[in-house]
Design an enzyme around this catalytic site. Structure first.
Site, PDB file in Angstrom:
ATOM      1  N   SER A  17       9.915  -8.748  -1.770  1.00 51.67           N
ATOM      2  CA  SER A  17       9.220  -8.002  -1.341  1.00 51.67           C
ATOM      3  C   SER A  17       7.752  -8.087  -1.350  1.00 51.67           C
ATOM      4  O   SER A  17       7.339  -8.851  -2.252  1.00 51.67           O
ATOM      5  CB  SER A  17       9.326  -6.298  -2.262  1.00 51.67           C
ATOM      6  OG  SER A  17       8.606  -5.425  -1.880  1.00 51.67           O
ATOM      7  N   SER A  19       5.569  -5.647  -1.336  1.00 50.86           N
ATOM      8  CA  SER A  19       4.908  -4.245  -1.391  1.00 50.86           C
ATOM      9  C   SER A  19       4.045  -4.542  -2.556  1.00 50.86           C
ATOM     10  O   SER A  19       2.773  -4.062  -2.513  1.00 50.86           O
ATOM     11  CB  SER A  19       5.955  -3.101  -1.662  1.00 50.86           C
ATOM     12  OG  SER A  19       6.643  -2.849  -0.526  1.00 50.86           O
ATOM     13  N   LYS A  68      18.340   2.983  -0.021  1.00 56.19           N
ATOM     14  CA  LYS A  68      17.838   4.079   0.991  1.00 56.19           C
ATOM     15  C   LYS A  68      18.710   5.306   0.965  1.00 56.19           C
ATOM     16  O   LYS A  68      18.134   6.641   1.144  1.00 56.19           O
ATOM     17  CB  LYS A  68      17.220   3.621   2.222  1.00 56.19           C
ATOM     18  CG  LYS A  68      15.899   2.762   2.109  1.00 56.19           C
ATOM     19  CD  LYS A  68      15.604   2.325   3.624  1.00 56.19           C
ATOM     20  CE  LYS A  68      14.105   1.304   3.664  1.00 56.19           C
ATOM     21  NZ  LYS A  68      13.581   1.237   4.875  1.00 56.19           N
ATOM     22  N   ASP A 104       8.670   5.027   7.664  1.00 58.81           N
ATOM     23  CA  ASP A 104       9.163   3.846   8.708  1.00 58.81           C
ATOM     24  C   ASP A 104       8.699   4.186   9.654  1.00 58.81           C
ATOM     25  O   ASP A 104       8.023   3.586  10.393  1.00 58.81           O
ATOM     26  CB  ASP A 104      10.475   3.652   8.389  1.00 58.81           C
ATOM     27  CG  ASP A 104      10.967   2.659   7.203  1.00 58.81           C
ATOM     28  OD1 ASP A 104      10.132   2.101   6.806  1.00 58.81           O
ATOM     29  OD2 ASP A 104      12.090   2.827   6.796  1.00 58.81           O
TER      30      ASP A 104
END
Length: 281
Positions: A17, A19, A68, A104
């Protein structure tokens, strides 16, 4: 630092990731006393993380594969985008309740707003692939006003499930119909892994695309995929997928740290530098 807001990205695995790099850059840029961490959370440990968010131990966080859908199911309330897409990638608490959002579709649209001027003027879009990411893309295209969205996928049943989710403006097709559908597509979006590093290229005849047609790829490694290179060679205006990653991070940062951050060339440069360093290893 004890009272500084703490946020996270949770996945399993999570080492890939970017992020923390993106949020860390913003925290430094704006001088915010906060922490954003990557945490590896196995599926059986995920419910405990949600308890901690409800209890205020975290300001919130992002979730990625494989969490998710679980986040969607376990949230007490969800925003409109999460309900439409059927997945949650952003979590926070309000009055002890767990709220799930999905950024998203926002990230996809914001990237095109910034780098593909005029994309909202299109009427017909061709979406290549029917995986999880394509749900956010279709939602974003419908929100932008597209009147028809064609989905081409190797497994027709998955494309049909996606079309059924979003209604009569969305149609499902076998993959081999893509070449014919290009001739009526104002915007072509690749949501497949074809063209990623280590994957076979996405090979389509883009020569029949209408004048003024545009193309984008949600893949960003490599930044210019074979699909985007072919699209540019055929005269289409193109946009890479890196901006979707950057823009989808912004709403969560604003919610947890109190400032809506800017996605600019400096941020792109930081992430591109990291991508280059990883590729060089």
């Amino acid at each position: 630092m004890a009272d500084a807001p703490r946020a996270f990205v949770a996945g399993h695995p999570i080492g890939h990731s970017r992020s923390p790099l993106i949020h860390g850059e913003w925290l430094t840029r704006y001088g915010i006393d906060g922490v954003y961490s990557a945490i590896d959370v196995a599926p059986h440990d995920f419910p405990a993380l949600l308890v901690d968010i409800r209890a205020g131990k975290w300001a919130g966080g992002n979730v990625t594969i494989p969490h998710k859908e679980a986040a969607f199911e376990r949230a007490d309330n969800r925003d409109e985008a999460a309900d439409a897409i059927g997945a949650v990638n952003t979590l926070w608490a309000e009055n002890g309740k767990l709220i799930g959002g999905n950024t998203d579709a926002y990230g996809f649209a914001a990237n095109l707003d910034q780098r593909l001027s005029g994309w909202r003027d299109g009427e017909t879009a061709l979406v290549l692939g029917a995986g999880g990411a394509s749900r956010a893309i279709v939602h974003a295209l419908l929100e932008a006003g597209y009147r028809r969205i064609d989905i081409a996928n190797r497994t027709l049943a998955r494309a049909e499930q996606l079309a059924a989710r979003f209604g009569e403006k969305v149609a499902a097709h076998y993959w081999n119909a893509a070449d014919d559908l290009i001739s009526s597509a104002n915007l072509i979006v690749n949501t497949t892994s074809l063209g990623m590093v280590g994957q076979p290229p996405l090979e389509l005849d883009l020569g029949s695309a209408p004048v003024g047609a545009m193309a984008t790829d949600i893949v960003y490694v490599p930044l210019e995929t074979p699909f985007l290179r072919s699209a540019a060679a055929a005269g289409l205006k193109t946009c890479d997928g890196l901006g979707m990653l950057l823009h989808q991070a912004a709403p969560g940062f604003a919610r947890w740290f109190g400032r809506f951050p800017e996605v600019d060339e400096d941020l792109r440069a930081v992430v591109l530098s990291d991508l280059a360093a990883v590729h060089a290893r």
